[in-house]
Enzyme design. Structure first.
Site, PDB file in Angstrom:
ATOM      1  N   ASN A  11       0.864  -1.180   0.000  1.00 46.30           N
ATOM      2  CA  ASN A  11       0.000   0.000   0.000  1.00 46.30           C
ATOM      3  C   ASN A  11       0.903   1.232   0.000  1.00 46.30           C
ATOM      4  O   ASN A  11       1.475   1.587   1.016  1.00 46.30           O
ATOM      5  CB  ASN A  11      -0.888  -0.035   1.261  1.00 46.30           C
ATOM      6  N   TRP A  12       1.002   1.869  -1.159  1.00 43.69           N
ATOM      7  CA  TRP A  12       1.914   3.020  -1.289  1.00 43.69           C
ATOM      8  C   TRP A  12       1.357   4.254  -0.605  1.00 43.69           C
ATOM      9  O   TRP A  12       2.057   5.263  -0.482  1.00 43.69           O
ATOM     10  CB  TRP A  12       2.162   3.351  -2.763  1.00 43.69           C
ATOM     11  N   LYS A  13       0.100   4.207  -0.225  1.00 41.72           N
ATOM     12  CA  LYS A  13      -0.598   5.379   0.349  1.00 41.72           C
ATOM     13  C   LYS A  13      -0.423   6.579  -0.594  1.00 41.72           C
ATOM     14  O   LYS A  13      -0.388   6.391  -1.817  1.00 41.72           O
ATOM     15  CB  LYS A  13      -0.078   5.668   1.756  1.00 41.72           C
ATOM     16  N   HIS A  97      -9.347   0.703   4.957  1.00 41.44           N
ATOM     17  CA  HIS A  97      -8.075   0.945   5.651  1.00 41.44           C
ATOM     18  C   HIS A  97      -8.334   1.886   6.832  1.00 41.44           C
ATOM     19  O   HIS A  97      -9.186   2.782   6.736  1.00 41.44           O
ATOM     20  CB  HIS A  97      -7.064   1.557   4.674  1.00 41.44           C
ATOM     21  N   GLU A  99      -6.875   4.380   7.867  1.00 38.47           N
ATOM     22  CA  GLU A  99      -6.757   5.820   7.553  1.00 38.47           C
ATOM     23  C   GLU A  99      -8.023   6.326   6.865  1.00 38.47           C
ATOM     24  O   GLU A  99      -8.411   7.479   7.042  1.00 38.47           O
ATOM     25  CB  GLU A  99      -5.495   6.056   6.702  1.00 38.47           C
ATOM     26  N   GLU A 169      -5.218  -5.287  10.713  1.00 38.05           N
ATOM     27  CA  GLU A 169      -4.219  -4.241  10.920  1.00 38.05           C
ATOM     28  C   GLU A 169      -4.501  -3.516  12.229  1.00 38.05           C
ATOM     29  O   GLU A 169      -5.348  -2.602  12.267  1.00 38.05           O
ATOM     30  CB  GLU A 169      -4.268  -3.230   9.769  1.00 38.05           C
ATOM     31  N   GLY A 175       2.408   2.207  10.819  1.00 36.92           N
ATOM     32  CA  GLY A 175       3.305   3.350  10.653  1.00 36.92           C
ATOM     33  C   GLY A 175       3.986   3.789  11.937  1.00 36.92           C
ATOM     34  O   GLY A 175       4.587   4.857  11.989  1.00 36.92           O
ATOM     35  N   SER A 215       3.555  -2.121  10.482  1.00 37.62           N
ATOM     36  CA  SER A 215       5.008  -2.079  10.672  1.00 37.62           C
ATOM     37  C   SER A 215       5.678  -3.418  10.365  1.00 37.62           C
ATOM     38  O   SER A 215       6.654  -3.805  11.017  1.00 37.62           O
ATOM     39  CB  SER A 215       5.352  -1.609  12.094  1.00 37.62           C
ATOM     40  N   GLY A 236       2.813  -1.139   4.349  1.00 35.82           N
ATOM     41  CA  GLY A 236       2.796   0.291   4.059  1.00 35.82           C
ATOM     42  C   GLY A 236       4.199   0.794   3.773  1.00 35.82           C
ATOM     43  O   GLY A 236       4.740   0.645   2.672  1.00 35.82           O
ATOM     44  N   GLY A 237       4.832   1.372   4.787  1.00 35.97           N
ATOM     45  CA  GLY A 237       6.144   2.006   4.622  1.00 35.97           C
ATOM     46  C   GLY A 237       7.165   1.160   3.884  1.00 35.97           C
ATOM     47  O   GLY A 237       7.860   1.655   2.977  1.00 35.97           O
TER      48      GLY A 237
HETATM   49  C1  PEP Z   1      -0.718  -0.002   6.146  1.00 41.03           C
HETATM   50  O1  PEP Z   1      -0.875   1.193   5.963  1.00 41.03           O
HETATM   51  O2  PEP Z   1      -1.548  -0.800   5.706  1.00 41.03           O
HETATM   52  C2  PEP Z   1       0.442  -0.423   6.905  1.00 41.03           C
HETATM   53  C3  PEP Z   1       0.473  -1.649   7.338  1.00 41.03           C
HETATM   54  O3  PEP Z   1       1.443   0.515   7.096  1.00 41.03           O
HETATM   55  P1  PEP Z   1       2.886   0.258   7.742  1.00 41.03           P
HETATM   56  O4  PEP Z   1       3.399  -1.024   7.133  1.00 41.03           O
HETATM   57  O5  PEP Z   1       3.677   1.446   7.344  1.00 41.03           O
HETATM   58  O6  PEP Z   1       2.679   0.129   9.216  1.00 41.03           O
END
Ligand code: PEP
Length: 252
Positions: A11-13, A97, A99, A169, A175, A215, A236-237
């Protein structure tokens, strides 16, 4: 190792401009070895067609979107419908998600409509669920996730549900660099699978791909993916760096 479909989605956001998105995609292709893991790239909308073109000959790479609108078309300025996504080659759509829930007020009732739109357009939803820190600390996280699944997904027929991927999640892990322990992830994934079994039967529950997100990185992915009910990750990241993302794909 489970017989279920394993999947890793990036997920590049709201990251990467047009050229950076192309570069990241070609870097991932360069590093990725043939694998039975389904690998999904979920860039922002502006990248859909270019990423779709770049990955079109790669059998294990799939295109994902991060959201869609629940209506088919109309006066919804700034929104993108499921059928529009489908027309650019999208295979998966991330729905709910945290967010989107937090910053855009998306409720499980709305998410159920989005899931229906995704399925109606012959794509597969990746439905996100998970608790915030206060809920975890209060010990009501299993009940919260049960409620999210009931309202967001359990109105589907068994045939429809068979096409759903779930991503657990925990919001406190997204994040933050604070990953759920493999035991915490396993406990919740097991709980989710039991809820599916109660709703749709054991066979369907055993077939459902349940991803962990929060994470996840190349150092912790192997231990998380080794849990019997963890079938992959929503990343994500770490999906923004080709080396890290591919290392996670290779962590089974
Ligand atoms: C996400 O946004 O779905 C996520 C898991 O982010 P991160 O890996 O950065 O915690």
């Amino acid at each position: 190792m489970s017989a279920r479909q394993r999947l890793v989605a990036g997920n590049w956001k709201m990251n990467k401009n047009y050229q950076e998105g192309r570069d990241l995609t070609t870097d991932i292709i360069r590093l990725l070895q043939p694998t039975e893991v389904k690998v999904v790239l979920a860039p922002p909308f502006i990248h859909m067609k270019s990423v779709s073109n770049i990955i079109q000959d790669m059998t294990h790479l799939y295109l994902g979107a991060q959201n869609c609108h629940q209506e088919e078309k109309g006066a919804y300025t700034g929104e993108v419908s499921a059928s529009m996504l489908k027309s650019t080659g999208v295979d998966y759509v991330i729905i709910g998600h945290s967010e989107r829930r937090e910053y855009f007020g998306e409720t499980d009732g709305l998410l159920a409509k989005k899931v229906a739109a995704v399925l109606a357009n012959d794509m597969l939803p990746i439905f996100c669920c998970g608790e915030k820190l206060d809920i975890r600390e209060a010990g009501t996280h299993e009940a919260l996730v049960a409620q999210q699944l009931k309202e967001g997904l359990f109105g589907l027929s068994a045939e429809e549900f068979a096409r759903v991927v779930i991503a657990y999640e925990p919001v406190w892990a997204i994040g933050t660099g604070k990953t759920a322990t493999p035991q915490q992830a396993q406990e919740m994934h097991h709980h989710i699978r039991s809820l599916i079994a109660r709703q749709y039967g054991k066979e369907l529950a055993e077939q459902t791909t349940i991803l962990y997100g929060g994470s996840c990185n190349p150092s912790n992915a192997s231990e998380l993916f080794a849990q019997p009910d963890v079938d992959g990750g929503l990343i994500g990241g770490a999906s923004l760096k080709a080396e890290d993302f591919v290392a996670i794909v290779n962590s089974f």
